[in-house]
Design a protein around this motif. Structure first.
Motif, PDB file in Angstrom:
ATOM      1  N   GLU A   1       0.830  -1.193   0.000  1.00 59.78           N
ATOM      2  CA  GLU A   1       0.000   0.000   0.000  1.00 59.78           C
ATOM      3  C   GLU A   1       0.870   1.252   0.000  1.00 59.78           C
ATOM      4  OE1 GLU A   1       0.782  -1.442   4.044  1.00 59.78           O
ATOM      5  OE2 GLU A   1      -0.423  -2.372   2.495  1.00 59.78           O
ATOM      6  N   GLY A   2       0.215   2.402  -0.150  1.00 63.78           N
ATOM      7  CA  GLY A   2       0.921   3.666  -0.196  1.00 63.78           C
ATOM      8  C   GLY A   2       1.718   3.935   1.071  1.00 63.78           C
ATOM      9  N   TYR A   3       2.619   4.882   0.973  1.00 65.50           N
ATOM     10  CA  TYR A   3       3.525   5.237   2.060  1.00 65.50           C
ATOM     11  C   TYR A   3       2.772   6.024   3.128  1.00 65.50           C
ATOM     12  CZ  TYR A   3       7.941   6.730   4.171  1.00 65.50           C
ATOM     13  OH  TYR A   3       8.999   6.949   5.021  1.00 65.50           O
ATOM     14  N   GLY A   4       2.822   5.545   4.366  1.00 68.61           N
ATOM     15  CA  GLY A   4       2.145   6.208   5.473  1.00 68.61           C
ATOM     16  C   GLY A   4       2.870   7.475   5.895  1.00 68.61           C
TER      17      GLY A   4
ATOM     18  N   ASP B   1       6.124  17.844  -9.650  1.00 67.59           N
ATOM     19  CA  ASP B   1       5.340  18.875 -10.321  1.00 67.59           C
ATOM     20  C   ASP B   1       3.885  18.488 -10.559  1.00 67.59           C
ATOM     21  OD1 ASP B   1       7.392  20.703 -10.440  1.00 67.59           O
ATOM     22  OD2 ASP B   1       8.028  20.125 -12.458  1.00 67.59           O
ATOM     23  N   GLU B   2       3.509  17.267 -10.246  1.00 67.98           N
ATOM     24  CA  GLU B   2       2.131  16.848 -10.474  1.00 67.98           C
ATOM     25  C   GLU B   2       1.519  16.346  -9.172  1.00 67.98           C
ATOM     26  OE1 GLU B   2       2.908  12.365 -12.233  1.00 67.98           O
ATOM     27  OE2 GLU B   2       2.569  13.998 -13.625  1.00 67.98           O
ATOM     28  N   PRO B   3       0.194  16.209  -9.143  1.00 66.81           N
ATOM     29  CA  PRO B   3      -0.458  15.727  -7.919  1.00 66.81           C
ATOM     30  C   PRO B   3      -0.096  14.269  -7.620  1.00 66.81           C
ATOM     31  CG  PRO B   3      -2.043  16.737  -9.412  1.00 66.81           C
ATOM     32  CD  PRO B   3      -0.756  16.579 -10.179  1.00 66.81           C
ATOM     33  N   PHE B   4      -0.267  13.905  -6.362  1.00 64.18           N
ATOM     34  CA  PHE B   4      -0.060  12.535  -5.905  1.00 64.18           C
ATOM     35  C   PHE B   4      -1.403  11.910  -5.541  1.00 64.18           C
ATOM     36  CE2 PHE B   4       3.948  14.655  -4.899  1.00 64.18           C
ATOM     37  CZ  PHE B   4       4.841  13.805  -5.530  1.00 64.18           C
ATOM     38  N   THR B   5      -1.458  10.604  -5.624  1.00 58.35           N
ATOM     39  CA  THR B   5      -2.605   9.830  -5.172  1.00 58.35           C
ATOM     40  C   THR B   5      -2.535   9.728  -3.651  1.00 58.35           C
ATOM     41  OG1 THR B   5      -2.698   8.548  -7.210  1.00 58.35           O
ATOM     42  CG2 THR B   5      -3.623   7.510  -5.248  1.00 58.35           C
ATOM     43  N   PHE B   6      -3.680   9.894  -2.980  1.00 57.69           N
ATOM     44  CA  PHE B   6      -3.705   9.680  -1.533  1.00 57.69           C
ATOM     45  C   PHE B   6      -4.955   8.928  -1.124  1.00 57.69           C
ATOM     46  CE2 PHE B   6      -6.491  13.404  -1.381  1.00 57.69           C
ATOM     47  CZ  PHE B   6      -7.365  13.090  -0.351  1.00 57.69           C
ATOM     48  N   VAL B   7      -4.851   8.249  -0.002  1.00 59.38           N
ATOM     49  CA  VAL B   7      -6.003   7.695   0.704  1.00 59.38           C
ATOM     50  C   VAL B   7      -5.810   7.986   2.180  1.00 59.38           C
ATOM     51  CG1 VAL B   7      -6.417   5.835  -0.977  1.00 59.38           C
ATOM     52  CG2 VAL B   7      -5.054   5.367   1.078  1.00 59.38           C
ATOM     53  N   VAL B   8      -6.906   7.972   2.905  1.00 63.18           N
ATOM     54  CA  VAL B   8      -6.868   7.955   4.363  1.00 63.18           C
ATOM     55  C   VAL B   8      -7.371   6.569   4.739  1.00 63.18           C
ATOM     56  CG1 VAL B   8      -7.751   8.941   6.499  1.00 63.18           C
ATOM     57  CG2 VAL B   8      -7.268  10.443   4.545  1.00 63.18           C
ATOM     58  N   ASP B   9      -6.476   5.762   5.321  1.00 67.76           N
ATOM     59  CA  ASP B   9      -6.859   4.379   5.623  1.00 67.76           C
ATOM     60  C   ASP B   9      -7.774   4.328   6.846  1.00 67.76           C
ATOM     61  OD1 ASP B   9      -5.234   4.389   7.954  1.00 67.76           O
ATOM     62  OD2 ASP B   9      -3.602   3.304   6.972  1.00 67.76           O
ATOM     63  N   LEU B  10      -8.218   3.143   7.207  1.00 65.81           N
ATOM     64  CA  LEU B  10      -9.192   3.002   8.294  1.00 65.81           C
ATOM     65  C   LEU B  10      -8.634   3.372   9.664  1.00 65.81           C
ATOM     66  CD1 LEU B  10     -11.165  -0.195   7.220  1.00 65.81           C
ATOM     67  CD2 LEU B  10     -11.706   2.223   6.810  1.00 65.81           C
TER      68      LEU B  10
ATOM     69  N   LEU C   1       0.337   7.962   0.732  1.00 68.14           N
ATOM     70  CA  LEU C   1       0.636   8.570  -0.564  1.00 68.14           C
ATOM     71  C   LEU C   1       1.219   7.567  -1.540  1.00 68.14           C
ATOM     72  CD1 LEU C   1       2.364  11.896   0.548  1.00 68.14           C
ATOM     73  CD2 LEU C   1      -0.012  11.573  -0.163  1.00 68.14           C
ATOM     74  N   ALA C   2       0.959   7.819  -2.816  1.00 70.63           N
ATOM     75  CA  ALA C   2       1.533   7.027  -3.905  1.00 70.63           C
ATOM     76  C   ALA C   2       1.692   7.951  -5.107  1.00 70.63           C
ATOM     77  CB  ALA C   2       0.610   5.853  -4.251  1.00 70.63           C
ATOM     78  N   PRO C   3       2.548   7.585  -6.055  1.00 74.18           N
ATOM     79  CA  PRO C   3       2.669   8.401  -7.267  1.00 74.18           C
ATOM     80  C   PRO C   3       1.314   8.570  -7.953  1.00 74.18           C
ATOM     81  CG  PRO C   3       4.422   6.790  -7.162  1.00 74.18           C
ATOM     82  CD  PRO C   3       3.457   6.438  -6.071  1.00 74.18           C
ATOM     83  N   ARG C   4       1.157   9.653  -8.684  1.00 74.14           N
ATOM     84  CA  ARG C   4      -0.122   9.994  -9.308  1.00 74.14           C
ATOM     85  C   ARG C   4      -0.681   8.878 -10.182  1.00 74.14           C
ATOM     86  NH1 ARG C   4      -1.715  15.032 -13.240  1.00 74.14           N
ATOM     87  NH2 ARG C   4      -3.945  14.781 -12.950  1.00 74.14           N
ATOM     88  N   ARG C   5       0.143   8.218 -10.905  1.00 77.02           N
ATOM     89  CA  ARG C   5      -0.354   7.191 -11.821  1.00 77.02           C
ATOM     90  C   ARG C   5      -0.665   5.869 -11.118  1.00 77.02           C
ATOM     91  NH1 ARG C   5       2.434  10.888 -14.188  1.00 77.02           N
ATOM     92  NH2 ARG C   5       1.805  11.726 -16.197  1.00 77.02           N
ATOM     93  N   SER C   6      -0.628   5.892  -9.808  1.00 79.41           N
ATOM     94  CA  SER C   6      -1.014   4.724  -9.015  1.00 79.41           C
ATOM     95  C   SER C   6      -2.529   4.730  -8.849  1.00 79.41           C
ATOM     96  CB  SER C   6      -0.388   4.786  -7.623  1.00 79.41           C
ATOM     97  OG  SER C   6       1.004   4.824  -7.701  1.00 79.41           O
TER      98      SER C   6
ATOM     99  N   CYS D   1      -2.997   2.026  -3.491  1.00 79.01           N
ATOM    100  CA  CYS D   1      -2.516   2.862  -2.388  1.00 79.01           C
ATOM    101  C   CYS D   1      -3.143   2.402  -1.070  1.00 79.01           C
ATOM    102  CB  CYS D   1      -2.847   4.323  -2.681  1.00 79.01           C
ATOM    103  SG  CYS D   1      -2.137   5.522  -1.531  1.00 79.01           S
ATOM    104  N   ALA D   2      -4.381   1.929  -1.128  1.00 77.70           N
ATOM    105  CA  ALA D   2      -5.099   1.460   0.059  1.00 77.70           C
ATOM    106  C   ALA D   2      -4.861  -0.015   0.348  1.00 77.70           C
ATOM    107  CB  ALA D   2      -6.594   1.700  -0.110  1.00 77.70           C
ATOM    108  N   GLY D   3      -4.063  -0.690  -0.460  1.00 83.28           N
ATOM    109  CA  GLY D   3      -3.841  -2.118  -0.267  1.00 83.28           C
ATOM    110  C   GLY D   3      -5.105  -2.940  -0.472  1.00 83.28           C
TER     111      GLY D   3
END
Length: 171
Positions: free
Chosen positions: A23-26, A46-55, A61-66, A71-73
């Protein structure tokens, strides 16, 4: 306040590619963010990143193209979207943030959970989503829709969409 858990509602083939433990980096502190950003190249910064807020309420966080589901596993989330950072006065701050995730389709009401995760990580951020996205599922054809310009009609079959969040039929 009841916090909604968002299940993955995107394509099943993407869910099947998720690898457990990847999953994404905590991010729990500004130091965690610096450590993660240090591994990014200039184009990524220079570009946005993918994010989640886990439970657990942790920002991941993960690279944008993820994919958000990666990212949430593969797990449900409390929030998801994209964010970008700017480096200002010797620190990284959240510059722009949205709930744009077609895999989870989180409601705009997730902002308090996202804000709390950013606060716990010690990250300066805007007061709300800078680019809120409204998602709805069509009651007639079951397609997921992004509502634009307050036009609550299905882009696929023109059926009127509900005004309240309804993307996960199991919710």
């Amino acid at each position: 306040m009841t916090v909604r858990h968002y299940r993955y509602v995107g394509p099943v083939d993407l869910l099947s590619t998720v690898k457990p433990g990847e999953e994404g980096y905590g991010i729990g502190s500004p130091g965690d963010l610096i450590a993660w950003l240090t591994g990014r190249d200039a184009a990524e910064l220079d570009e946005p990143f993918t994010f989640v807020v886990d439970l657990t309420g942790t920002l991941r966080l993960a690279p944008r193209r993820s994919e958000h589901v990666a990212c949430a596993g593969g797990a449900p989330v409390l929030g998801a979207g994209e964010l970008s950072f700017h480096h200002r006065q010797g620190r990284w701050i959240v510059h722009e943030i949205s709930n744009q995730s077609t895999g989870y389709c989180p409601d705009v009401t997730t902002w308090p959970v996202v804000r709390d995760a950013l606060d716990r990580a010690g990250l300066e951020h805007p007061d709300a989503f800078t680019h809120p996205v409204v998602f709805r599922r069509c009651p007639a054809c079951a397609e997921r829709n992004v509502v634009r310009d307050d036009d609550y009609h299905c882009a696929f079959c023109d059926t009127e969409l509900p005004t309240t969040w309804n993307v996960d039929p199991r919710a």
